[in-house]
Design a protein around this motif. Structure first.
Motif, short mmCIF file in Angstrom:
data_model
loop_
_atom_site.label_atom_id
_atom_site.label_comp_id
_atom_site.label_asym_id
_atom_site.label_seq_id
_atom_site.Cartn_x
_atom_site.Cartn_y
_atom_site.Cartn_z
N UNK A 50 33.83 55.90 31.01
CA UNK A 50 34.18 54.79 31.88
C UNK A 50 33.78 55.03 33.64
N UNK A 51 32.90 54.28 34.07
CA UNK A 51 32.43 54.44 35.15
C UNK A 51 32.40 53.02 35.86
N UNK A 52 32.92 52.68 36.99
CA UNK A 52 33.33 53.48 38.18
C UNK A 52 34.84 53.96 37.47
N UNK A 53 35.42 55.20 37.87
CA UNK A 53 36.70 55.59 37.46
C UNK A 53 37.40 55.54 38.89
N UNK A 54 38.31 56.12 38.98
CA UNK A 54 39.36 56.11 40.21
C UNK A 54 38.63 56.76 41.32
N UNK A 55 39.08 56.38 42.80
CA UNK A 55 38.26 57.26 43.79
C UNK A 55 38.87 58.48 43.73
N UNK A 114 44.07 49.96 33.93
CA UNK A 114 43.54 48.68 33.77
C UNK A 114 42.62 48.47 34.96
N UNK A 115 42.87 48.90 36.07
CA UNK A 115 41.87 48.64 37.27
C UNK A 115 40.53 49.33 37.30
N UNK A 121 33.72 46.07 34.77
CA UNK A 121 33.98 44.71 34.09
C UNK A 121 32.68 43.85 34.03
N UNK A 122 31.26 44.22 34.63
CA UNK A 122 30.21 43.36 34.23
C UNK A 122 29.79 43.05 33.13
N UNK A 123 30.34 43.87 31.98
CA UNK A 123 29.89 43.41 30.51
C UNK A 123 31.12 43.41 29.80
N UNK A 124 31.23 42.34 28.78
CA UNK A 124 32.39 42.21 27.83
C UNK A 124 32.18 43.06 26.85
#
Length: 183
Positions: A50-55, A114-115, A121-124
């Motif tokens: 997962x990237x990007x993850x949280x700040x 989910x954020x 979210x660029x790719x499905x």
């Protein structure tokens, strides 16, 4: 992105969840140094979960506990990097097999956060991969592909999820913040 400076200390601005693939380093490190900007940031050979993850400032004990439980829900596994592949003409990568445990882990982490969706979210479709290089002349990428192909398959044991933080800039700023054992 501008670095965050507080009390004279430069702090990380980004985080990622990865599966480090140390077994691939002898084959891919020199190519990644030339062809993948993330290598210059200090990011090891890896498959992104997962990237990007949280700040980084938002990663607290609760987040770490959720990641601990999520990682433990997916069994450790062996995989093989069996072939090179391409995203278009500009991104060269290695394909892990099996990919299912990586997709499962990515979906589980994204469900808890989910954020934070894979690649913003660029790719499905989630396509697990180990990036070798991108945005360089096709001939340079093809030469790397030919060299790496001669050393395949690369066998690896994936036993932990790694949280790394840093800044997307040269200088080796990325470092491991936490490691979460897979089940």
């Amino acid at each position: 992105m501008t670095s965050v400076i507080h009390n004279g200390v430069v702090h990380p601005t980004h985080s990622a969840l990865i599966l480090a693939v140390g077994e691939a380093e002898p084959v891919v490190a020199a190519h990644r140094e030339r062809l993948d900007a993330a290598a210059g940031w200090g990011v090891p050979a890896h498959i992104t979960v997962l990237y990007p993850f949280l700040p980084p400032a938002d990663i607290d004990e609760h987040v770490l506990a959720v990641l601990t439980g999520t990682a433990a829900s997916v069994p450790a596994f062996f995989c093989a990097l069996e072939r090179v592949d391409w995203f278009g003409d500009s991104v060269l990568w290695l394909a892990p097999a099996p990919a299912t445990p990586i997709v499962t882990l990515t979906a589980a982490v994204a469900a808890h956060f989910p954020g934070c969706q894979p690649y913003g979210g660029q790719f499905t479709e989630i396509v697990p991969h180990l990036t070798i290089g991108h945005d360089h002349p096709r001939a340079d990428l093809e030469a790397a592909a030919a060299d790496i192909t001669a050393h395949l398959p690369i066998h690896a044991r994936i036993s932990s999820l790694r949280l790394i933080t840093g800044r997307p800039e040269p200088g080796g700023t990325w470092a491991t913040r936490a490691e979460f054992p897979l089940g």
